[in-house]
Each structure stands twice: as C-alpha cells, then as structure tokens.
Design a protein around this motif. Structure first.
Motif, PDB file in Angstrom:
ATOM      1  N   SER A  67       0.945  -1.157   0.016  1.00 26.95           N
ATOM      2  CA  SER A  67       0.074   0.054   0.062  1.00 26.95           C
ATOM      3  C   SER A  67       1.065   1.260  -0.018  1.00 26.95           C
ATOM      4  O   SER A  67       1.963   1.218   0.652  1.00 26.95           O
ATOM      5  CB  SER A  67      -0.984   0.034   1.293  1.00 26.95           C
ATOM      6  OG  SER A  67      -1.620   1.320   1.370  1.00 26.95           O
ATOM      7  N   GLU A  68       0.402   2.405  -0.616  1.00 26.91           N
ATOM      8  CA  GLU A  68       1.200   3.477  -0.719  1.00 26.91           C
ATOM      9  C   GLU A  68       1.089   4.050   0.423  1.00 26.91           C
ATOM     10  O   GLU A  68       1.853   5.262   0.637  1.00 26.91           O
ATOM     11  CB  GLU A  68       0.940   4.276  -1.973  1.00 26.91           C
ATOM     12  CG  GLU A  68       1.305   3.534  -3.306  1.00 26.91           C
ATOM     13  CD  GLU A  68       0.936   4.225  -4.536  1.00 26.91           C
ATOM     14  OE1 GLU A  68       0.930   5.500  -4.493  1.00 26.91           O
ATOM     15  OE2 GLU A  68       0.842   3.692  -5.460  1.00 26.91           O
ATOM     16  N   ILE A  69       0.269   3.984   1.400  1.00 29.40           N
ATOM     17  CA  ILE A  69       0.258   4.508   2.697  1.00 29.40           C
ATOM     18  C   ILE A  69       0.338   3.581   3.804  1.00 29.40           C
ATOM     19  O   ILE A  69      -0.039   2.847   3.804  1.00 29.40           O
ATOM     20  CB  ILE A  69      -1.139   5.256   2.836  1.00 29.40           C
ATOM     21  CG1 ILE A  69      -1.437   6.306   1.817  1.00 29.40           C
ATOM     22  CG2 ILE A  69      -1.258   6.056   4.326  1.00 29.40           C
ATOM     23  CD1 ILE A  69      -2.646   6.966   1.884  1.00 29.40           C
ATOM     24  N   SER A 123      11.143   9.414  -1.064  1.00 31.27           N
ATOM     25  CA  SER A 123      10.941   9.258  -2.378  1.00 31.27           C
ATOM     26  C   SER A 123      11.471   7.999  -2.938  1.00 31.27           C
ATOM     27  O   SER A 123      10.668   7.272  -3.771  1.00 31.27           O
ATOM     28  CB  SER A 123      11.485  10.282  -3.551  1.00 31.27           C
ATOM     29  OG  SER A 123      12.893  10.474  -3.388  1.00 31.27           O
ATOM     30  N   TYR A 124      12.507   7.397  -2.365  1.00 35.67           N
ATOM     31  CA  TYR A 124      13.022   6.150  -2.503  1.00 35.67           C
ATOM     32  C   TYR A 124      12.165   5.148  -2.171  1.00 35.67           C
ATOM     33  O   TYR A 124      11.627   4.234  -3.084  1.00 35.67           O
ATOM     34  CB  TYR A 124      14.359   5.950  -1.894  1.00 35.67           C
ATOM     35  CG  TYR A 124      14.926   4.530  -2.211  1.00 35.67           C
ATOM     36  CD1 TYR A 124      15.525   4.166  -3.363  1.00 35.67           C
ATOM     37  CD2 TYR A 124      14.696   3.638  -0.971  1.00 35.67           C
ATOM     38  CE1 TYR A 124      16.356   2.731  -3.235  1.00 35.67           C
ATOM     39  CE2 TYR A 124      15.407   2.486  -1.182  1.00 35.67           C
ATOM     40  CZ  TYR A 124      15.950   2.008  -2.254  1.00 35.67           C
ATOM     41  OH  TYR A 124      16.633   0.631  -2.468  1.00 35.67           O
ATOM     42  N   PHE A 125      11.526   5.147  -0.865  1.00 31.37           N
ATOM     43  CA  PHE A 125      10.773   4.159  -0.308  1.00 31.37           C
ATOM     44  C   PHE A 125       9.317   4.411  -1.008  1.00 31.37           C
ATOM     45  O   PHE A 125       8.868   3.139  -1.352  1.00 31.37           O
ATOM     46  CB  PHE A 125      10.684   4.320   1.153  1.00 31.37           C
ATOM     47  CG  PHE A 125      11.897   4.203   2.110  1.00 31.37           C
ATOM     48  CD1 PHE A 125      12.311   2.787   1.946  1.00 31.37           C
ATOM     49  CD2 PHE A 125      12.453   4.883   2.794  1.00 31.37           C
ATOM     50  CE1 PHE A 125      13.411   2.416   2.706  1.00 31.37           C
ATOM     51  CE2 PHE A 125      13.472   4.644   3.554  1.00 31.37           C
ATOM     52  CZ  PHE A 125      13.850   3.249   3.416  1.00 31.37           C
ATOM     53  N   GLU A 126       8.942   5.601  -1.256  1.00 31.36           N
ATOM     54  CA  GLU A 126       7.589   5.620  -2.159  1.00 31.36           C
ATOM     55  C   GLU A 126       7.765   5.106  -3.410  1.00 31.36           C
ATOM     56  O   GLU A 126       6.759   4.374  -3.898  1.00 31.36           O
ATOM     57  CB  GLU A 126       7.257   7.114  -2.353  1.00 31.36           C
ATOM     58  CG  GLU A 126       7.116   7.886  -0.920  1.00 31.36           C
ATOM     59  CD  GLU A 126       6.877   9.425  -0.963  1.00 31.36           C
ATOM     60  OE1 GLU A 126       6.940   9.764  -2.319  1.00 31.36           O
ATOM     61  OE2 GLU A 126       6.482   9.952   0.022  1.00 31.36           O
ATOM     62  N   ALA A 127       8.878   5.123  -4.029  1.00 28.51           N
ATOM     63  CA  ALA A 127       9.017   4.475  -5.306  1.00 28.51           C
ATOM     64  C   ALA A 127       9.041   2.817  -5.383  1.00 28.51           C
ATOM     65  O   ALA A 127       8.187   2.430  -6.173  1.00 28.51           O
ATOM     66  CB  ALA A 127      10.162   4.945  -6.118  1.00 28.51           C
ATOM     67  N   ASN A 128       9.702   2.299  -4.320  1.00 30.37           N
ATOM     68  CA  ASN A 128       9.684   1.017  -4.109  1.00 30.37           C
ATOM     69  C   ASN A 128       8.246   0.518  -3.980  1.00 30.37           C
ATOM     70  O   ASN A 128       7.686  -0.522  -4.576  1.00 30.37           O
ATOM     71  CB  ASN A 128      10.472   0.699  -2.882  1.00 30.37           C
ATOM     72  CG  ASN A 128      12.061   0.635  -3.269  1.00 30.37           C
ATOM     73  OD1 ASN A 128      12.310   0.847  -4.304  1.00 30.37           O
ATOM     74  ND2 ASN A 128      12.866   0.655  -2.220  1.00 30.37           N
ATOM     75  N   ASN A 129       7.517   1.277  -2.919  1.00 28.45           N
ATOM     76  CA  ASN A 129       6.266   0.750  -2.557  1.00 28.45           C
ATOM     77  C   ASN A 129       5.303   0.803  -3.617  1.00 28.45           C
ATOM     78  O   ASN A 129       4.512  -0.040  -3.789  1.00 28.45           O
ATOM     79  CB  ASN A 129       5.891   1.269  -1.066  1.00 28.45           C
ATOM     80  CG  ASN A 129       6.705   0.664  -0.041  1.00 28.45           C
ATOM     81  OD1 ASN A 129       7.202  -0.394  -0.174  1.00 28.45           O
ATOM     82  ND2 ASN A 129       6.769   1.672   0.950  1.00 28.45           N
ATOM     83  N   SER A 130       5.476   1.967  -4.505  1.00 25.25           N
ATOM     84  CA  SER A 130       4.528   2.230  -5.649  1.00 25.25           C
ATOM     85  C   SER A 130       4.776   1.022  -6.749  1.00 25.25           C
ATOM     86  O   SER A 130       3.740   0.508  -6.847  1.00 25.25           O
ATOM     87  CB  SER A 130       4.703   3.359  -6.183  1.00 25.25           C
ATOM     88  OG  SER A 130       3.967   3.547  -7.167  1.00 25.25           O
ATOM     89  N   CYS A 131       6.039   0.461  -6.734  1.00 21.80           N
ATOM     90  CA  CYS A 131       6.176  -0.801  -7.538  1.00 21.80           C
ATOM     91  C   CYS A 131       5.708  -1.922  -7.027  1.00 21.80           C
ATOM     92  O   CYS A 131       5.069  -2.757  -7.983  1.00 21.80           O
ATOM     93  CB  CYS A 131       7.621  -0.924  -7.727  1.00 21.80           C
ATOM     94  SG  CYS A 131       8.260  -2.220  -8.679  1.00 21.80           S
ATOM     95  N   TYR A 132       5.717  -2.154  -5.835  1.00 22.93           N
ATOM     96  CA  TYR A 132       5.066  -3.418  -5.234  1.00 22.93           C
ATOM     97  C   TYR A 132       3.630  -3.249  -5.192  1.00 22.93           C
ATOM     98  O   TYR A 132       3.026  -4.309  -5.529  1.00 22.93           O
ATOM     99  CB  TYR A 132       5.583  -3.641  -3.762  1.00 22.93           C
ATOM    100  CG  TYR A 132       7.095  -3.761  -3.572  1.00 22.93           C
ATOM    101  CD1 TYR A 132       7.732  -4.939  -4.436  1.00 22.93           C
ATOM    102  CD2 TYR A 132       7.919  -3.358  -2.902  1.00 22.93           C
ATOM    103  CE1 TYR A 132       9.097  -5.042  -4.379  1.00 22.93           C
ATOM    104  CE2 TYR A 132       9.193  -3.434  -2.482  1.00 22.93           C
ATOM    105  CZ  TYR A 132       9.799  -4.449  -3.423  1.00 22.93           C
ATOM    106  OH  TYR A 132      10.940  -4.920  -3.091  1.00 22.93           O
ATOM    107  N   SER A 133       3.183  -2.188  -5.028  1.00 22.68           N
ATOM    108  CA  SER A 133       1.614  -2.174  -5.085  1.00 22.68           C
ATOM    109  C   SER A 133       0.991  -2.138  -6.493  1.00 22.68           C
ATOM    110  O   SER A 133       0.338  -2.895  -6.786  1.00 22.68           O
ATOM    111  CB  SER A 133       1.360  -0.607  -4.761  1.00 22.68           C
ATOM    112  OG  SER A 133       0.053  -0.146  -4.657  1.00 22.68           O
ATOM    113  N   ARG A 134       1.748  -1.731  -7.623  1.00 23.59           N
ATOM    114  CA  ARG A 134       1.478  -1.972  -9.068  1.00 23.59           C
ATOM    115  C   ARG A 134       1.370  -3.574  -9.240  1.00 23.59           C
ATOM    116  O   ARG A 134       0.594  -4.083  -9.761  1.00 23.59           O
ATOM    117  CB  ARG A 134       2.492  -1.126  -9.781  1.00 23.59           C
ATOM    118  CG  ARG A 134       1.949  -1.587 -11.350  1.00 23.59           C
ATOM    119  CD  ARG A 134       3.033  -0.566 -12.304  1.00 23.59           C
ATOM    120  NE  ARG A 134       4.152  -1.000 -12.227  1.00 23.59           N
ATOM    121  CZ  ARG A 134       5.377  -0.607 -11.322  1.00 23.59           C
ATOM    122  NH1 ARG A 134       5.020   0.546 -10.878  1.00 23.59           N
ATOM    123  NH2 ARG A 134       6.547  -1.037 -11.619  1.00 23.59           N
TER     124      ARG A 134
END
Length: 397
Positions: free
Chosen positions: A213-215, A294-305
């Motif tokens: 999840s991104e949050i 921004s690094y962690f957000e990008a990682n988690n966005s990838c896993y979420s996708r």
C-alpha cells in the motif's frame, strides 16, 4: 555434531525447503525448461545511490580491510542511535542497546543460544519464517507454535501459551508470508502482556519499510513505554534498502538481550566489513534526514502495482487471498480440487514453470495456502500472471 544440532539440521522432514527449490530449478534448467521463480524474496529493485558512493569512499580509507571493531564501528553505532532518536523519538545508548549483525538471520539464531537454557520454552508465531523454531531447537529449547489464522488477521492469541513458562517469544511484523502489519495499538498491548509475563520479545522487522500500500505507518515497538524492559528489534538492510547480499543488519533494545548477543558473537564471528558499515551508516543518516522518502515511495509504488496485477488474476478466479499491506508477498488459498499446497505448487511448476512456496513451509496448519513474491521484474510478474491465469482457468474448467 551435537544431538540437538543434528536433530535440527539433518531431519529430512525439516530439510530447508529453499534447498529443495534450488534443486528443482537446476533440474528444470538442465532439461531446458523455462523457470519463473516467484519463490525467493530477493529484491530486484536497486539500492539507494548513497550506498555505492559511501562504499567507494570506505574502500579507499586506510585500514579498510582490517578487522572491524567486534561490536561495530562507532560511526555505525552513532547512526543507529541517531536514527532511532529522530525517526522514533527513542533514546538508545549506542554501547548498551545496539549491536550490528551479519544479517538478521544471524541475530535470531544467536539470541536463542544466548537466552535459552536447555529445556526452556521458546515461542514463535506461525505462519512465519522457519528459522524461529529452528533457533529455539538448536539452543536446546522447547518450541511452542502460536498458530494464527486468516479470520484473526494473522495475529496470535498469546493466551494460548497457557501456564508454560516461556522465556523468549519471536514475532515477525510486517509478517512473512502474510503481510500482516503490527498496529500501534497491538504493539502497546503486546508490550504490556510480555512484561506482565516476564517474557523477552524479539521482533523481526526485516520488512519494516516495505508495503503493498502506498500509505503505511512506520514506527518502532521500542517507542512503546516499557518496551526497553523486555524487547529487542532486529532490522535488516536486505529488504528495506534492497541489499540482500551485503549481510548487514542490527539489533536494538533491551540491554540484557544485547549483552547476551554480544557474548555469543564473541565466540562465533567478527563484525561486518568496515566499508559496508560506512555505507550502512550513510543510508541511516539519509533515512533519518528524510532523503530517502521518495526512494521508499517508489519502491512501494512498484510493489503495489505488481500486487494489483496478481490480485486481479486471483479475483477473476475467485481465489481467496489475504489483504495484508506489509512485505512484498502475496498469500493466497489454493483451489479446493488440490489435495494440498505441495501438490498445487508442484502441478503449477510442471505445467507452467512458475515456482511458488507451499504455505505449509511456514507452518503445518497453513497447508492450503501458498506464497508468491513480488520482488521480481515487472515483465516476469506479468508473464507469471498470464501463466497463473491459464492454470487457474484450467482448474475451474
């Protein structure tokens, strides 16, 4: 070889399943078969750039290849101490409450050796990583499994321990394989419970910053009042920072537990390669200062996708799966027509080359579930999703 160690390592029923997976992959490749390995939780995303910069700097320092300080170099100890102070408002003494590790797996095994006497009880949560049970047994302790279920959000009822005098409790949240996240409220109740029962708690937080999840809420159990009396946390650079091969982690928390870890470490190994400690310290500084958000957000966005790609297939075929937001795994129930999880995974691999982990490898009571990792490139995830779609469609047909 001692009888206890032999019992843990040589029992065919407890042979490391990941050794078996390695054998499967080699055999399939020898036969010219394509393999899509979604079994091992090894991150495919790059580490932060600060790591490489500081590693290069550390390699050029005088004494880079000398023995490191046994309990960690001051620059890493300082960084861990400051990281806790800024991120979690938690005050630690770098010499009393912190110890660098050669990865969390080492710390988990060594803690049991340092704490448990022969015949004492150690508890662990299932489904979970097999090392907890094995560590307790290797130390001569008696393991107690605390089984958790889907309907309980995979959080244990600690009352199941009963009257048995448990000395050490292992927990892993965010949880591998389910993705369950420990809420702040649950953490407060947990600390209160273990304190009142004179139990030491080891919380494995190897997936602490990873979310589908991104949050998500990031906090430390050591920030809970009273936690320093009975708790220790273990962190790893393998998953959060995508550095599984460098073998760097650390333990933080109760001074008695840290001292016991040090006593075992004195007899078994030396600390981490100094340039790696330099680089690890730099990452913690960057994290503490907000440079890696921004690094962690990008990682988690990838896993979420990637999670959405797989979950859409599971939804299409009405396959039950757990909505845990932590980690980069998908935990789902196998179709009813299969005898068990091993037969499902074996059939899937034989027909499609997609390799998953049977759920029973994380606890005997989870024999109708399996684990899929999202820590593979998007192209492989999409290819595996297509294979899984075809396979499940054939099952329904």
């Amino acid at each position: 070889m001692s009888a206890v160690f032999d019992q843990v390592t040589r029992s065919e029923s407890e042979k490391n399943y990941f050794d078996k997976i390695d054998e499967q992959i080699k055999a399939a490749k020898r036969a010219g078969k394509a393999v899509f390995d979604l079994s091992i939780g090894e991150p495919d995303l790059p580490p932060p750039s600060q790591f490489w910069e500081e590693l290069a700097h550390g390699l050029n320092q005088d004494g880079a290849c000398a023995y490191p300080a046994l309990y960690g170099e001051d620059y890493l100890l300082n960084s861990i101490q400051d990281w806790y102070r800024v991120k979690y408002s938690t005050t630690l003494d770098r010499h009393e409450h912190v110890l660098p590790l050669l990865g969390v797996k080492e710390g988990i095994a060594h803690l049991a050796l340092g704490i448990l006497e022969k015949g004492e009880y150690g508890a662990y949560v299932t489904p979970g990583y097999p090392i907890y049970k094995q560590a307790i047994r290797m130390a001569g302790g008696i393991p107690i499994a605390l089984h958790t279920m889907f309907d309980e959000n995979y959080f244990p009822d600690l009352k199941k321990i009963g009257s048995r005098p448990v000395r050490l409790l292992y927990m892993n949240y965010p949880n591998n394989p389910t993705g369950t996240v420990l809420t702040k409220e649950s953490a407060e109740q947990l600390v209160q419970w273990v304190r009142s029962h004179n139990i030491y708690l080891c919380l494995d937080r190897v997936y602490g910053r990873i979310s589908k999840s991104e949050i998500f809420e990031d906090y430390s159990i050591l920030s809970v009042p009273g936690a320093m009396d009975c708790c220790i946390e273990m962190h790893s650079f393998s998953k959060d920072y995508n550095l599984p091969g460098i073998r760097l982690g650390f333990a933080a928390g109760n001074s008695h537990l840290i001292q016991k870890l040090k006593q075992v470490k004195t007899l078994t190994d030396i600390s981490v390669f100094k340039p790696v400690q330099y680089a690890g310290a730099r990452l913690l500084q960057a994290d503490r200062n907000g440079e890696l958000e921004s690094y962690f957000e990008a990682n988690n966005s990838c896993y979420s996708r990637r999670f959405r790609i797989i979950s859409e297939i599971l939804d299409t075929h009405r396959i039950k799966y757990f909505q845990g937001t932590g980690t980069f795994f998908v935990w789902f129930e196998i179709p009813s027509l299969f005898k068990d999880d091993h037969s499902f995974c074996s059939d899937l691999f034989e027909r499609t080359g997609v390799l998953l982990v049977p759920g029973s490898e994380f606890g005997e009571e989870t024999g109708r579930w399996c684990r899929l990792t999202l820590s593979k490139p998007d192209e492989m995830i999409m290819c595996c999703a297509a294979h899984l779609d075809d396979f499940l469609g054939g099952c329904n047909g």
